[in-house]
Design an enzyme around this catalytic site. Structure first.
Site, PDB file in Angstrom:
ATOM      1  N   ASP A 134      -3.704   2.270  12.819  1.00  9.35           N
ATOM      2  CA  ASP A 134      -3.805   2.021  11.520  1.00  9.35           C
ATOM      3  C   ASP A 134      -5.263   1.667  10.967  1.00  9.35           C
ATOM      4  O   ASP A 134      -5.971   1.769  11.729  1.00  9.35           O
ATOM      5  CB  ASP A 134      -3.160   0.402  11.517  1.00  9.35           C
ATOM      6  N   ARG A 184      -1.730   9.500   7.642  1.00 16.02           N
ATOM      7  CA  ARG A 184      -0.811   8.862   6.975  1.00 16.02           C
ATOM      8  C   ARG A 184      -1.825   8.317   5.496  1.00 16.02           C
ATOM      9  O   ARG A 184      -2.832   7.792   5.893  1.00 16.02           O
ATOM     10  CB  ARG A 184      -0.410   7.396   7.558  1.00 16.02           C
TER      11      ARG A 184
HETATM   12  P1  FDA Z   1       2.667  -0.641  -5.036  1.00 17.86           P
HETATM   13  O1  FDA Z   1       2.018  -1.649  -4.323  1.00 17.86           O
HETATM   14  O2  FDA Z   1       2.141   0.002  -6.301  1.00 17.86           O
HETATM   15  O3  FDA Z   1       4.192  -1.014  -5.089  1.00 17.86           O
HETATM   16  C1  FDA Z   1       5.037   0.024  -5.818  1.00 17.86           C
HETATM   17  C2  FDA Z   1       6.267  -0.734  -5.665  1.00 17.86           C
HETATM   18  O4  FDA Z   1       6.742  -0.846  -4.204  1.00 17.86           O
HETATM   19  C3  FDA Z   1       6.265  -1.913  -6.332  1.00 17.86           C
HETATM   20  O5  FDA Z   1       6.367  -2.144  -7.692  1.00 17.86           O
HETATM   21  C4  FDA Z   1       7.468  -2.646  -5.533  1.00 17.86           C
HETATM   22  O6  FDA Z   1       8.731  -2.261  -6.038  1.00 17.86           O
HETATM   23  C5  FDA Z   1       7.515  -2.022  -4.152  1.00 17.86           C
HETATM   24  N1  FDA Z   1       6.571  -2.846  -3.287  1.00 17.86           N
HETATM   25  C6  FDA Z   1       5.354  -2.652  -2.737  1.00 17.86           C
HETATM   26  N2  FDA Z   1       4.977  -3.685  -2.078  1.00 17.86           N
HETATM   27  C7  FDA Z   1       5.956  -4.551  -1.852  1.00 17.86           C
HETATM   28  C8  FDA Z   1       6.288  -5.748  -1.231  1.00 17.86           C
HETATM   29  N3  FDA Z   1       5.270  -6.227  -0.283  1.00 17.86           N
HETATM   30  N4  FDA Z   1       7.519  -6.114  -1.379  1.00 17.86           N
HETATM   31  C9  FDA Z   1       8.390  -5.807  -2.213  1.00 17.86           C
HETATM   32  N5  FDA Z   1       8.296  -4.536  -2.837  1.00 17.86           N
HETATM   33  C10 FDA Z   1       7.071  -4.175  -2.792  1.00 17.86           C
HETATM   34  N6  FDA Z   1      -2.436  -0.574   4.287  1.00 17.86           N
HETATM   35  C11 FDA Z   1      -3.641  -0.354   5.007  1.00 17.86           C
HETATM   36  O7  FDA Z   1      -4.579  -0.844   4.384  1.00 17.86           O
HETATM   37  N7  FDA Z   1      -3.819   0.226   6.256  1.00 17.86           N
HETATM   38  C12 FDA Z   1      -2.679   0.723   6.875  1.00 17.86           C
HETATM   39  O8  FDA Z   1      -2.717   1.217   8.016  1.00 17.86           O
HETATM   40  C13 FDA Z   1      -1.452   0.553   6.140  1.00 17.86           C
HETATM   41  N8  FDA Z   1      -0.162   1.105   6.718  1.00 17.86           N
HETATM   42  C14 FDA Z   1       0.834   1.473   5.966  1.00 17.86           C
HETATM   43  C15 FDA Z   1       2.145   1.967   6.453  1.00 17.86           C
HETATM   44  C16 FDA Z   1       2.969   2.129   5.677  1.00 17.86           C
HETATM   45  C17 FDA Z   1       4.094   2.852   6.480  1.00 17.86           C
HETATM   46  C18 FDA Z   1       3.224   1.692   4.268  1.00 17.86           C
HETATM   47  C19 FDA Z   1       4.440   2.148   3.647  1.00 17.86           C
HETATM   48  C20 FDA Z   1       2.129   0.950   3.915  1.00 17.86           C
HETATM   49  C21 FDA Z   1       0.952   0.869   4.751  1.00 17.86           C
HETATM   50  N9  FDA Z   1      -0.080   0.021   4.192  1.00 17.86           N
HETATM   51  C22 FDA Z   1      -1.123   0.009   5.111  1.00 17.86           C
HETATM   52  C23 FDA Z   1       0.070  -0.745   3.132  1.00 17.86           C
HETATM   53  C24 FDA Z   1      -0.360  -0.087   1.591  1.00 17.86           C
HETATM   54  O9  FDA Z   1      -1.637   0.164   1.771  1.00 17.86           O
HETATM   55  C25 FDA Z   1      -0.017  -0.910   0.653  1.00 17.86           C
HETATM   56  O10 FDA Z   1      -0.423  -2.040   0.469  1.00 17.86           O
HETATM   57  C26 FDA Z   1       1.475  -1.081   0.341  1.00 17.86           C
HETATM   58  O11 FDA Z   1       2.189   0.173   0.830  1.00 17.86           O
HETATM   59  C27 FDA Z   1       1.794  -1.278  -1.228  1.00 17.86           C
HETATM   60  O12 FDA Z   1       1.546  -0.186  -2.069  1.00 17.86           O
HETATM   61  P2  FDA Z   1       2.560   1.137  -2.650  1.00 17.86           P
HETATM   62  O13 FDA Z   1       2.105   2.174  -2.357  1.00 17.86           O
HETATM   63  O14 FDA Z   1       3.853   0.759  -2.121  1.00 17.86           O
HETATM   64  O15 FDA Z   1       2.370   0.574  -4.050  1.00 17.86           O
END
Ligand code: FDA
Length: 303
Positions: A134, A184
């Protein structure tokens, strides 16, 4: 502003005590965390692995003593042993934070984390699965990528994580897009200053697409970690029949996870477990104010 406050609270021991003491916290935590121990994690992974891939994360970070770091390594090796017995290792890998296994120690942190990560990689290798490291806040990016590079000498399948919100990440994508490189791509979950990270959602989203294009044009294996429907659609359009996978977090947009798997894509779910859930949980609240509103509403109605 709310996001900033929640991310600051994620690092505060005083807030940790208040949040952990609230009666309904556990209920909401259970939405994002698969239970306290390896048995719960394996049970959740087995249920998901019917039509998805899984990555299991033993919660914990910013460990400040060697004993705790060792205990975390033991927890991972125990998990891998159990996983080996399930026959699920072709579908279930693990994710590790270097700060949980010594990376944040003041003395020899990098060396200790590398040695501990090696032990975890050896255990993963012996049961036939892989490890992704991560990514944490920007002060650790260089050290984390260097550790991944060193691990890959013996374990070329080690996955790296890049955060699109960092201004440096397009260049990191170019450097990590080589053959077989598992990367990732996520937006990034920490509170970062404007000098190193884009602040506006629109800027982060555009940066994500630029990074995605670089990874998809390369020879590695992109792991597209986002719940953002626009980015999912863009990935499907850009990827064609190229190998890649989607990744989402346990408890977030599960119906969309089903739909993506049903469209024939590899869909991996990141499943955290363990009792050190506080900073992970606060980052999930910070990502979506509606989660916080739900949390506060349930407190107000039931108590
Ligand atoms: P965004 O935050 O714009 O969300 C898009 C949509 O997804 C939202 O409108 C909502 O519908 C839904 N959504 C997102 N987050 C939600 C929540 N918490 N609860 C409910 N709905 C939600 N970060 C990092 O810094 N280091 C890492 O190693 C990782 N590893 C990692 C692994 C995996 C498998 C994922 C999916 C994510 C990570 N992350 C991470 C977290 C990542 O950086 C980020 O903070 C979250 O994925 C939220 O960003 P989105 O891309 O989903 O977009």
């Amino acid at each position: 502003m709310l996001r900033t406050a929640l991310l600051a609270a994620a690092q505060s021991d005083r807030c940790r005590a208040v949040v952990a003491g609230m009666p309904l916290t556990r209920q909401l935590v259970a939405r994002f965390v698969a239970g306290n121990d390896a048995a719960h994690a394996i049970a959740t992974a087995s249920a998901l692995a019917v039509d998805r891939e899984v990555t299991l994360d033993h919660l914990g970070e910013s460990t400040v003593d060697v004993e705790r770091a060792d205990a975390t390594v033991d927890a991972y090796t125990h998990l891998l042993l159990l996983l080996g017995r399930t026959g699920l290792t072709s579908r279930v890998e693990i994710s590790v934070k270097l700060s949980a296994i010594g990376g944040a120690l003041a003395k020899d942190g990098k060396k200790i984390a590398l040695a501990n990560a090696r032990r975890i990689c050896e255990a993963a290798s012996s049961v036939g699965t892989t490890v992704t490291v991560d990514m944490e806040d920007h002060t650790t990016t260089d050290q984390t990528l260097e550790t991944v590079r060193e691990l890959r000498v013996d374990f070329p399948w080690v996955g790296a994580v890049l955060q699109a919100y960092l201004r440096r990440t397009e260049q990191d994508c170019r450097e990590l897009a080589g053959q077989g490189s598992r990367v990732r791509l996520c937006k990034g979950a920490y509170r970062e200053p404007p000098s190193v990270a884009y602040q506006r959602k629109s800027e982060v989203d555009l940066a994500y697409v630029r990074c995605l294009r670089i990874l998809l044009a390369g020879e590695g294996y992109p792991m597209v970690a986002t719940h953002d429907p626009r980015l999912v659609a863009i990935t499907e359009e850009l990827a064609g029949d190229r190998a890649f996978e989607f990744q989402m977090l346990y408890g977030i947009r599960p119906t969309e996870q089903d739909r993506i798997a049903a469209r024939g894509h590899r869909m991996r779910v990141y499943v955290p477990y363990g009792n050190q859930w506080y900073p992970y949980f606060m980052r999930r609240l910070a990502e979506r104010p509606a989660n916080l509103a739900f949390f506060l509403r349930s407190l107000a109605t039931k108590h």
